[in-house]
Design a protein around this motif. Structure first.
Motif, PDB file in Angstrom:
ATOM      1  N   MET A 267     -20.243  11.515   8.403  1.00 59.75           N
ATOM      2  CA  MET A 267     -20.464  10.093   8.136  1.00 59.75           C
ATOM      3  C   MET A 267     -20.211   9.773   6.667  1.00 59.75           C
ATOM      4  O   MET A 267     -19.617   8.738   6.355  1.00 59.75           O
ATOM      5  N   ASP A 268     -20.637  10.650   5.765  1.00 60.34           N
ATOM      6  CA  ASP A 268     -20.366  10.442   4.330  1.00 60.34           C
ATOM      7  C   ASP A 268     -18.869  10.375   4.062  1.00 60.34           C
ATOM      8  O   ASP A 268     -18.389   9.491   3.352  1.00 60.34           O
ATOM      9  N   THR A 269     -18.120  11.306   4.640  1.00 54.50           N
ATOM     10  CA  THR A 269     -16.670  11.347   4.434  1.00 54.50           C
ATOM     11  C   THR A 269     -16.002  10.090   4.983  1.00 54.50           C
ATOM     12  O   THR A 269     -15.171   9.472   4.311  1.00 54.50           O
ATOM     13  N   ILE A 270     -16.372   9.721   6.194  1.00 53.15           N
ATOM     14  CA  ILE A 270     -15.720   8.575   6.836  1.00 53.15           C
ATOM     15  C   ILE A 270     -16.090   7.269   6.141  1.00 53.15           C
ATOM     16  O   ILE A 270     -15.229   6.419   5.917  1.00 53.15           O
ATOM     17  N   THR A 271     -17.346   7.100   5.775  1.00 49.70           N
ATOM     18  CA  THR A 271     -17.722   5.851   5.106  1.00 49.70           C
ATOM     19  C   THR A 271     -17.140   5.765   3.700  1.00 49.70           C
ATOM     20  O   THR A 271     -16.878   4.669   3.215  1.00 49.70           O
ATOM     21  N   SER A 272     -16.885   6.899   3.065  1.00 55.46           N
ATOM     22  CA  SER A 272     -16.257   6.836   1.742  1.00 55.46           C
ATOM     23  C   SER A 272     -14.802   6.399   1.844  1.00 55.46           C
ATOM     24  O   SER A 272     -14.238   5.883   0.891  1.00 55.46           O
ATOM     25  N   ASP A 273     -14.196   6.589   3.022  1.00 58.49           N
ATOM     26  CA  ASP A 273     -12.820   6.155   3.263  1.00 58.49           C
ATOM     27  C   ASP A 273     -12.743   4.762   3.876  1.00 58.49           C
ATOM     28  O   ASP A 273     -11.659   4.252   4.122  1.00 58.49           O
ATOM     29  N   ALA A 274     -13.900   4.167   4.156  1.00 55.83           N
ATOM     30  CA  ALA A 274     -13.927   2.883   4.872  1.00 55.83           C
ATOM     31  C   ALA A 274     -13.608   1.716   3.937  1.00 55.83           C
ATOM     32  O   ALA A 274     -13.984   1.714   2.767  1.00 55.83           O
ATOM     33  N   HIS A 275     -12.899   0.761   4.507  1.00 60.33           N
ATOM     34  CA  HIS A 275     -12.534  -0.454   3.778  1.00 60.33           C
ATOM     35  C   HIS A 275     -12.814  -1.667   4.651  1.00 60.33           C
ATOM     36  O   HIS A 275     -11.907  -2.359   5.081  1.00 60.33           O
ATOM     37  N   PHE A 276     -14.089  -1.884   4.940  1.00 61.29           N
ATOM     38  CA  PHE A 276     -14.440  -3.053   5.740  1.00 61.29           C
ATOM     39  C   PHE A 276     -15.685  -3.712   5.175  1.00 61.29           C
ATOM     40  O   PHE A 276     -16.500  -3.077   4.537  1.00 61.29           O
ATOM     41  N   GLU A 277     -15.775  -4.982   5.392  1.00 64.62           N
ATOM     42  CA  GLU A 277     -16.926  -5.764   4.944  1.00 64.62           C
ATOM     43  C   GLU A 277     -17.420  -6.583   6.112  1.00 64.62           C
ATOM     44  O   GLU A 277     -16.665  -6.866   7.042  1.00 64.62           O
ATOM     45  N   PRO A 278     -18.665  -7.001   6.081  1.00 67.26           N
ATOM     46  CA  PRO A 278     -19.178  -7.852   7.156  1.00 67.26           C
ATOM     47  C   PRO A 278     -18.313  -9.096   7.311  1.00 67.26           C
ATOM     48  O   PRO A 278     -17.864  -9.683   6.327  1.00 67.26           O
ATOM     49  N   SER A 279     -18.071  -9.483   8.564  1.00 66.57           N
ATOM     50  CA  SER A 279     -17.187 -10.630   8.809  1.00 66.57           C
ATOM     51  C   SER A 279     -17.781 -11.937   8.334  1.00 66.57           C
ATOM     52  O   SER A 279     -17.062 -12.904   8.097  1.00 66.57           O
ATOM     53  N   ASP A 280     -19.105 -11.987   8.165  1.00 62.56           N
ATOM     54  CA  ASP A 280     -19.723 -13.238   7.708  1.00 62.56           C
ATOM     55  C   ASP A 280     -19.798 -13.325   6.187  1.00 62.56           C
ATOM     56  O   ASP A 280     -20.348 -14.260   5.626  1.00 62.56           O
TER      57      ASP A 280
ATOM     58  N   ARG B  55      -8.321  13.655  11.883  1.00 61.26           N
ATOM     59  CA  ARG B  55      -8.764  12.296  12.174  1.00 61.26           C
ATOM     60  C   ARG B  55      -7.974  11.695  13.328  1.00 61.26           C
ATOM     61  O   ARG B  55      -6.877  12.139  13.660  1.00 61.26           O
ATOM     62  N   LEU B  56      -8.525  10.647  13.931  1.00 57.93           N
ATOM     63  CA  LEU B  56      -7.882   9.966  15.062  1.00 57.93           C
ATOM     64  C   LEU B  56      -6.650   9.186  14.640  1.00 57.93           C
ATOM     65  O   LEU B  56      -5.712   9.037  15.406  1.00 57.93           O
ATOM     66  N   THR B  57      -6.683   8.646  13.430  1.00 53.75           N
ATOM     67  CA  THR B  57      -5.538   7.894  12.916  1.00 53.75           C
ATOM     68  C   THR B  57      -5.291   8.315  11.473  1.00 53.75           C
ATOM     69  O   THR B  57      -6.159   8.913  10.834  1.00 53.75           O
ATOM     70  N   SER B  58      -4.135   7.976  10.969  1.00 53.50           N
ATOM     71  CA  SER B  58      -3.829   8.294   9.569  1.00 53.50           C
ATOM     72  C   SER B  58      -4.065   7.090   8.669  1.00 53.50           C
ATOM     73  O   SER B  58      -3.808   7.146   7.472  1.00 53.50           O
ATOM     74  N   THR B  59      -4.578   6.000   9.244  1.00 49.98           N
ATOM     75  CA  THR B  59      -4.820   4.787   8.467  1.00 49.98           C
ATOM     76  C   THR B  59      -6.240   4.779   7.912  1.00 49.98           C
ATOM     77  O   THR B  59      -7.080   5.583   8.303  1.00 49.98           O
ATOM     78  N   ASN B  60      -6.507   3.848   7.007  1.00 56.40           N
ATOM     79  CA  ASN B  60      -7.859   3.667   6.490  1.00 56.40           C
ATOM     80  C   ASN B  60      -8.779   3.183   7.606  1.00 56.40           C
ATOM     81  O   ASN B  60      -8.343   2.521   8.537  1.00 56.40           O
ATOM     82  N   VAL B  61     -10.055   3.503   7.473  1.00 60.14           N
ATOM     83  CA  VAL B  61     -11.067   3.009   8.410  1.00 60.14           C
ATOM     84  C   VAL B  61     -11.325   1.552   8.049  1.00 60.14           C
ATOM     85  O   VAL B  61     -11.760   1.250   6.943  1.00 60.14           O
ATOM     86  N   GLU B  62     -11.029   0.656   8.983  1.00 62.06           N
ATOM     87  CA  GLU B  62     -11.096  -0.768   8.679  1.00 62.06           C
ATOM     88  C   GLU B  62     -12.168  -1.526   9.443  1.00 62.06           C
ATOM     89  O   GLU B  62     -12.275  -2.743   9.295  1.00 62.06           O
ATOM     90  N   SER B  63     -12.968  -0.838  10.254  1.00 63.94           N
ATOM     91  CA  SER B  63     -14.040  -1.517  10.978  1.00 63.94           C
ATOM     92  C   SER B  63     -15.156  -0.523  11.277  1.00 63.94           C
ATOM     93  O   SER B  63     -14.910   0.697  11.321  1.00 63.94           O
ATOM     94  N   PRO B  64     -16.363  -1.024  11.494  1.00 65.41           N
ATOM     95  CA  PRO B  64     -17.452  -0.121  11.885  1.00 65.41           C
ATOM     96  C   PRO B  64     -17.149   0.593  13.199  1.00 65.41           C
ATOM     97  O   PRO B  64     -17.539   1.742  13.392  1.00 65.41           O
TER      98      PRO B  64
END
Length: 137
Positions: A116-129, A30-39
């Motif tokens: 995409m399945d792997t990355i979105t399962s690691d994602a922690h972001f919600e719509p800003s609105d 992966r590009l970073t070792s942090t959680n995916v925090e944005s689309p």
């Protein structure tokens, strides 16, 4: 040299979200070792994985991007310079680019879906609105 994207909107430089910009498209990690925090970060991770898959496919063909593009008949708008910017993470990949490579590289569509399945399962972001999309039963 392409113009840099204007701030805001959906256009961004994917490699700008990497811990090490030179890693983009050159590593299976992966590009970073942090959680995916944005689309945007999720999109950068997917593009990085696709760029790496393209590079590996070309290596298996005893080619590099430049030699491949020199011998291939590319559709209008697709060329070595564009593919090089995409694979370095300077330019965002488009559906046109994806459709081209999906026709060239066996199994790429399945690989993209799994990535995409792997990355979105690691994602922690919600719509800003604060909007929430709910499944209808």
């Amino acid at each position: 040299m392409p113009r840099p994207p204007k701030p805001g909107g959906a256009v961004f430089e994917p490699r700008s979200l990497a811990t090490n910009r030179k890693k983009f498209g050159n590593s299976s990690s992966r590009l970073t070792s942090t959680n995916v925090e944005s689309p945007q970060q999720a999109a950068a991770e997917v593009q990085h994985a696709i760029a790496n898959r393209i590079r590996e496919y070309l290596l298996d063909q005893n080619a590099d991007l430049k030699s491949y593009c020199a011998r291939a008949t590319l559709p209008t708008g697709l060329n070595y310079e564009r593919f090089q910017r995409i694979n370095r993470g300077e330019t965002m990949i488009t559906l046109t680019d994806l459709m081209y490579w999906a026709n060239v590289i066996p199994g790429l569509v399945t690989f993209i879906g799994a990535t995409m399945d792997t990355i979105t399962s690691d994602a922690h972001f919600e719509p800003s609105d604060g909007a929430v999309i709910r499944q209808v039963p």
